[in-house]
Structures are given as C-alpha cells and as structure tokens.
Design an enzyme around this catalytic site. Structure first.
Site, PDB file in Angstrom:
ATOM      1  N   ALA A 167       0.815  -1.225   0.000  1.00 48.80           N
ATOM      2  CA  ALA A 167       0.000   0.000   0.000  1.00 48.80           C
ATOM      3  C   ALA A 167       0.846   1.270   0.000  1.00 48.80           C
ATOM      4  O   ALA A 167       0.299   2.379  -0.050  1.00 48.80           O
ATOM      5  CB  ALA A 167      -0.911  -0.009   1.227  1.00 48.80           C
ATOM      6  N   GLY A 168       2.181   1.133   0.055  1.00 52.57           N
ATOM      7  CA  GLY A 168       3.029   2.322   0.176  1.00 52.57           C
ATOM      8  C   GLY A 168       3.691   2.373   1.543  1.00 52.57           C
ATOM      9  O   GLY A 168       4.088   3.439   2.021  1.00 52.57           O
ATOM     10  N   HIS A 176       2.008  -5.516   8.945  1.00 56.53           N
ATOM     11  CA  HIS A 176       0.869  -5.702   8.039  1.00 56.53           C
ATOM     12  C   HIS A 176      -0.291  -6.372   8.769  1.00 56.53           C
ATOM     13  O   HIS A 176      -1.299  -6.710   8.149  1.00 56.53           O
ATOM     14  CB  HIS A 176       1.272  -6.574   6.844  1.00 56.53           C
ATOM     15  CG  HIS A 176       2.236  -5.922   5.902  1.00 56.53           C
ATOM     16  ND1 HIS A 176       2.092  -4.623   5.465  1.00 56.53           N
ATOM     17  CD2 HIS A 176       3.357  -6.394   5.294  1.00 56.53           C
ATOM     18  CE1 HIS A 176       3.087  -4.328   4.635  1.00 56.53           C
ATOM     19  NE2 HIS A 176       3.867  -5.385   4.521  1.00 56.53           N
ATOM     20  N   ARG A 229       9.039  -0.885  -8.383  1.00 60.03           N
ATOM     21  CA  ARG A 229       8.693  -1.448  -9.679  1.00 60.03           C
ATOM     22  C   ARG A 229       8.114  -0.403 -10.626  1.00 60.03           C
ATOM     23  O   ARG A 229       8.761   0.038 -11.557  1.00 60.03           O
ATOM     24  CB  ARG A 229       7.692  -2.579  -9.432  1.00 60.03           C
ATOM     25  CG  ARG A 229       7.406  -3.498 -10.577  1.00 60.03           C
ATOM     26  CD  ARG A 229       6.301  -4.457 -10.171  1.00 60.03           C
ATOM     27  NE  ARG A 229       5.090  -3.759  -9.755  1.00 60.03           N
ATOM     28  CZ  ARG A 229       4.104  -3.382 -10.556  1.00 60.03           C
ATOM     29  NH1 ARG A 229       4.165  -3.689 -11.826  1.00 60.03           N
ATOM     30  NH2 ARG A 229       3.041  -2.723 -10.102  1.00 60.03           N
ATOM     31  N   TRP A 286       7.442   3.667   1.592  1.00 59.76           N
ATOM     32  CA  TRP A 286       7.427   5.114   1.310  1.00 59.76           C
ATOM     33  C   TRP A 286       7.041   5.888   2.583  1.00 59.76           C
ATOM     34  O   TRP A 286       7.693   6.855   2.978  1.00 59.76           O
ATOM     35  CB  TRP A 286       6.394   5.347   0.203  1.00 59.76           C
ATOM     36  CG  TRP A 286       6.541   6.588  -0.589  1.00 59.76           C
ATOM     37  CD1 TRP A 286       7.554   7.504  -0.515  1.00 59.76           C
ATOM     38  CD2 TRP A 286       5.643   7.045  -1.606  1.00 59.76           C
ATOM     39  NE1 TRP A 286       7.335   8.507  -1.432  1.00 59.76           N
ATOM     40  CE2 TRP A 286       6.174   8.254  -2.119  1.00 59.76           C
ATOM     41  CE3 TRP A 286       4.455   6.551  -2.149  1.00 59.76           C
ATOM     42  CZ2 TRP A 286       5.539   8.977  -3.132  1.00 59.76           C
ATOM     43  CZ3 TRP A 286       3.835   7.271  -3.160  1.00 59.76           C
ATOM     44  CH2 TRP A 286       4.363   8.465  -3.639  1.00 59.76           C
TER      45      TRP A 286
HETATM   46  S1  PPS Z   1       5.585  -3.857   1.394  1.00 61.09           S
HETATM   47  O1  PPS Z   1       6.397  -5.004   0.898  1.00 61.09           O
HETATM   48  O2  PPS Z   1       4.225  -4.277   1.712  1.00 61.09           O
HETATM   49  O3  PPS Z   1       6.217  -3.140   2.475  1.00 61.09           O
HETATM   50  O4  PPS Z   1       5.468  -2.904   0.117  1.00 61.09           O
HETATM   51  P1  PPS Z   1       5.031  -1.389   0.165  1.00 61.09           P
HETATM   52  O5  PPS Z   1       6.187  -0.555   0.525  1.00 61.09           O
HETATM   53  O6  PPS Z   1       3.776  -1.232   0.921  1.00 61.09           O
HETATM   54  O7  PPS Z   1       4.643  -1.109  -1.350  1.00 61.09           O
HETATM   55  C1  PPS Z   1       5.564  -1.111  -2.412  1.00 61.09           C
HETATM   56  C2  PPS Z   1       4.948  -0.302  -3.517  1.00 61.09           C
HETATM   57  O8  PPS Z   1       5.140   1.098  -3.228  1.00 61.09           O
HETATM   58  C3  PPS Z   1       5.838   1.682  -4.318  1.00 61.09           C
HETATM   59  N1  PPS Z   1       6.697   2.777  -3.863  1.00 61.09           N
HETATM   60  C4  PPS Z   1       6.611   4.021  -4.342  1.00 61.09           C
HETATM   61  N2  PPS Z   1       5.772   4.553  -5.248  1.00 61.09           N
HETATM   62  C5  PPS Z   1       5.964   5.863  -5.566  1.00 61.09           C
HETATM   63  N3  PPS Z   1       6.937   6.631  -5.034  1.00 61.09           N
HETATM   64  C6  PPS Z   1       7.801   6.128  -4.117  1.00 61.09           C
HETATM   65  N4  PPS Z   1       8.741   6.886  -3.595  1.00 61.09           N
HETATM   66  C7  PPS Z   1       7.643   4.758  -3.734  1.00 61.09           C
HETATM   67  N5  PPS Z   1       8.294   3.943  -2.874  1.00 61.09           N
HETATM   68  C8  PPS Z   1       7.698   2.733  -2.971  1.00 61.09           C
HETATM   69  C9  PPS Z   1       6.641   0.522  -4.891  1.00 61.09           C
HETATM   70  O9  PPS Z   1       7.118   0.823  -6.171  1.00 61.09           O
HETATM   71  C10 PPS Z   1       5.590  -0.567  -4.866  1.00 61.09           C
HETATM   72  O10 PPS Z   1       4.555  -0.351  -5.821  1.00 61.09           O
HETATM   73  P2  PPS Z   1       4.552  -0.947  -7.305  1.00 61.09           P
HETATM   74  O11 PPS Z   1       3.190  -0.648  -7.854  1.00 61.09           O
HETATM   75  O12 PPS Z   1       4.813  -2.403  -7.219  1.00 61.09           O
HETATM   76  O13 PPS Z   1       5.619  -0.206  -8.042  1.00 61.09           O
END
Ligand code: PPS
Length: 322
Positions: free
Chosen positions: A69-70, A144, A297, A73
């Site tokens: 879900a982010g 989670h 990704r 980040w």
């Molecule tokens: S986890 O494993 O559950 O902790 O993963 P999580 O961090 O929740 O989610 C990973 C997705 O967040 C995207 N991500 C970002 N998107 C935009 N900007 C920034 N800075 C960023 N950092 C992490 C990451 O690319 C994963 O999403 P997807 O759609 O797979 O790219």
C-alpha cells in the site's frame, strides 16, 4: 475464534491454489485466524502470543498497512521527520531502523538453515519480535497485521503509540503484491490465479477490505493518521506537512522540499537503504525464489490498467462495491 488450519489435501479451490502455487521452501502451510479469517503462514502461530502480549510504548511510531500500500514510502517519510532529518542515519537499511514486526512469521527457515550454513540471518529477520522488544526508544515498527491482530495494549487503548495507516486502491495493490510475491515470497502461479486468491481473501494479511475499513473507522482517533498512496502521489509535500503535524514536528518549506526530493520514486529506487535489492539478491543466491524483478517497480497509480482486462476490472469493482 481459534485458527483454522488449511489442509494440504483440501478440495476447496482457494486452499488448493494456495497449496499448489504458494508453498515455497520457507512456508509449511497456512492458517486462517479470527472472525475475519485472516490468512497467515502456519509459522505465525509460534509468534501470535508474543505479539498479542508485547509491551507497546507510547513513544513508538507504527506504520500499519495491507502489503503493497506504500508502506516503505510512508516508513521513510515518518522516520526522517521524526528523527529530525538525520539523513546520515537514514543510510542504515530500513528494516534495521524500522523493523517489520511480522517478518519472522512470514519466513520459516527452521528446515532450511541446517542445509545452508552460509545463510546468516540478522535478528530482525530470525526473530523480529525479540529485535523490536529490545530496541531503544523511540521505536519505529512496521506491521501488516490487521487491527484485530495488533498487540492487546493497542487494541485496548492502554498504550497510545502514534499509528500511521496507509491504504492504496485494491487493483494496484493486487498487481504490486503479485510481483512482490513472485520475487520475494515464492508464488509460482499465474496472475489470474493470484487475482482469485486476492479476491478470495487467501493471501497473507487478507482479506483486503476489512483490513482497510477497520482503520478507516478509527481515522479520527488522535493517535491514528490515515493516509492514502494516491494522495502521496498527488501532493507529496502536503502529505509530508500533514504527517509532520501528526508527529508534532514543525517543518519549514525548505525541509518539505528536501524530503519530497528524498522520497521521490527515482531516489528511492536507487537508494539501497530502502529498495530491498539486497533481500532479492539473497533469495536468488540461495534459490529461495526464482523470479526476477524489483521492489521499486512501477510506482504509479492505475498501473493495473496495463495488466487487467475489462472483465477482471469489473469483477474487482463489483467485489469492492459489496
Ligand atoms: S511492502 O512489501 O508491503 O512493504 O510494500 P510497500 O512498501 O507497501 O509497497 C511497495 C509499492 O510502493 C511503491 N513505492 C513508491 N511509489 C511511488 N513513489 C515512491 N517513492 C515509492 N516507494 C515505494 C513501490 O514501487 C511498490 O509499488 P509498485 O506498484 O509495485 O511499483
């Protein structure tokens, strides 16, 4: 309600898919836990009691989310703000400074380690609960686990850590989780079957909607901040300001810009402290998973449109409506 074990020879379609497609070397089975039947690896049961009874601290900062879900980040944002912009300290790998409470229950290495003496696991991997119990304050904790499986002291409100919940739309979450499970958790099936498991609440930490809604209904509690991935994408500086206010920190505009830059997708993708490339590499080296890919990704909203056809999108929307 006690855990329901998923039998290896079950005829139920969801159980069968799980048993056939999602049984990597570090997973011995699954259980469904509690009234929402939250799916978790069998190994979770070794840790459930310790998580339930763990000592929470009012000074803790928790990030809670459904996987993908982010989380990462939001973790990096909260850590940098709360640590007063200690970018030197932020070079320490995120899992070390902001450990994942339920990390160990996800990966049962007990049968693997005797055959792989070179595989050295740090404590935050081999026993994430002990690692967190022994941390100095302020602790930063990722989980989670859904609301109903958080430590008792949080659920009963006897301790009030700062909790940031981050949510993301279900379709992008599903696509991101699919790639994650291939590169980091050993899922070996197709995307279509993965979607069946997602919609059926048969992936770790699912079902999705109760996970989100249990925090949505608590979003006005003073120690809970509810964020959305889509808002971070739309206006990151605004979310940084909101998070800083929640954490009781005053930021000037220069700091907001500096942090927004540090948190950009390009910067996070190339930052070894947060991009999980090292973890993917270990999996490859020890043949624990085989698929290629990156944790950072696509980083987009609406990426699902590239992989889901109209029928699948309609099915997700119907399910969301329900
Ligand atoms: S986890 O494993 O559950 O902790 O993963 P999580 O961090 O929740 O989610 C990973 C997705 O967040 C995207 N991500 C970002 N998107 C935009 N900007 C920034 N800075 C960023 N950092 C992490 C990451 O690319 C994963 O999403 P997807 O759609 O797979 O790219």
């Amino acid at each position: 309600m006690g855990p329901q074990f998923i039998p290896a020879d079950s005829n139920d379609e969801q159980d069968r898919l799980l048993n056939e497609l999602f049984m990597p070397p570090f997973r011995k089975g699954y259980v469904r836990v509690g009234p929402n039947k939250v799916l978790l690896p069998l190994y979770y049961l070794d840790y459930a009691g310790r998580i339930e009874d763990m000592e929470v601290r009012d000074s803790d900062v928790w990030i809670v989310s459904h996987p993908k879900a982010g989380t990462t980040w939001t973790q990096e944002m909260a850590w940098v703000i709360n640590q007063d912009f200690d970018f030197e300290g932020a070079k320490v790998p995120l899992p070390e400074r902001f450990p994942f409470l339920d990390h160990t229950p996800l990966f049962d290495y007990t049968d693997i380690l005797p055959n792989l003496p070179e595989l050295q696991l740090p404590l935050f991997v081999s026993d994430s609960v002990t690692y967190i119990n022994e941390m100095k304050s302020p602790r930063y904790i990722k989980t989670h686990l859904p609301w109903e499986l958080l430590p008792k002291q949080i659920r009963e409100g006897t301790k009030k850590p700062k909790i940031i919940y981050v949510a993301r739309n279900a379709k992008d979450t599903c696509v991101s989780y699919y790639h994650h499970c291939k590169i980091l958790e050993g899922y070996s099936g197709s995307f279509d079957n993965y979607c069946k498991l997602f919609l059926g609440g048969s992936l770790c930490f699912a079902p999705f909607w109760p996970h989100v809604l249990n925090f949505w209904k608590r979003r006005d509690e003073p120690n809970i901040l509810f964020l959305k991935y889509e808002d971070l994408k739309k206006d990151l500086p605004a979310v940084i300001r909101k998070t800083a206010a929640f954490l009781g920190k005053d930021l000037n505009e220069e700091q907001v810009d500096l942090l927004a830059e540090h948190l950009s997708f390009a910067r996070m993708k190339s930052n070894p402290a947060v991009n999980y490339e090292a973890a993917i590499e270990i999996n490859r080296r020890f043949n624990l998973t085989t698929a290629d890919g990156h944790f950072m990704r696509s980083g987009q909203v609406g990426n699902y449109k590239e992989v889901m056809g109209p029928e699948l999108i309609a099915e997700f929307d119907r399910w969301t409506q329900e």
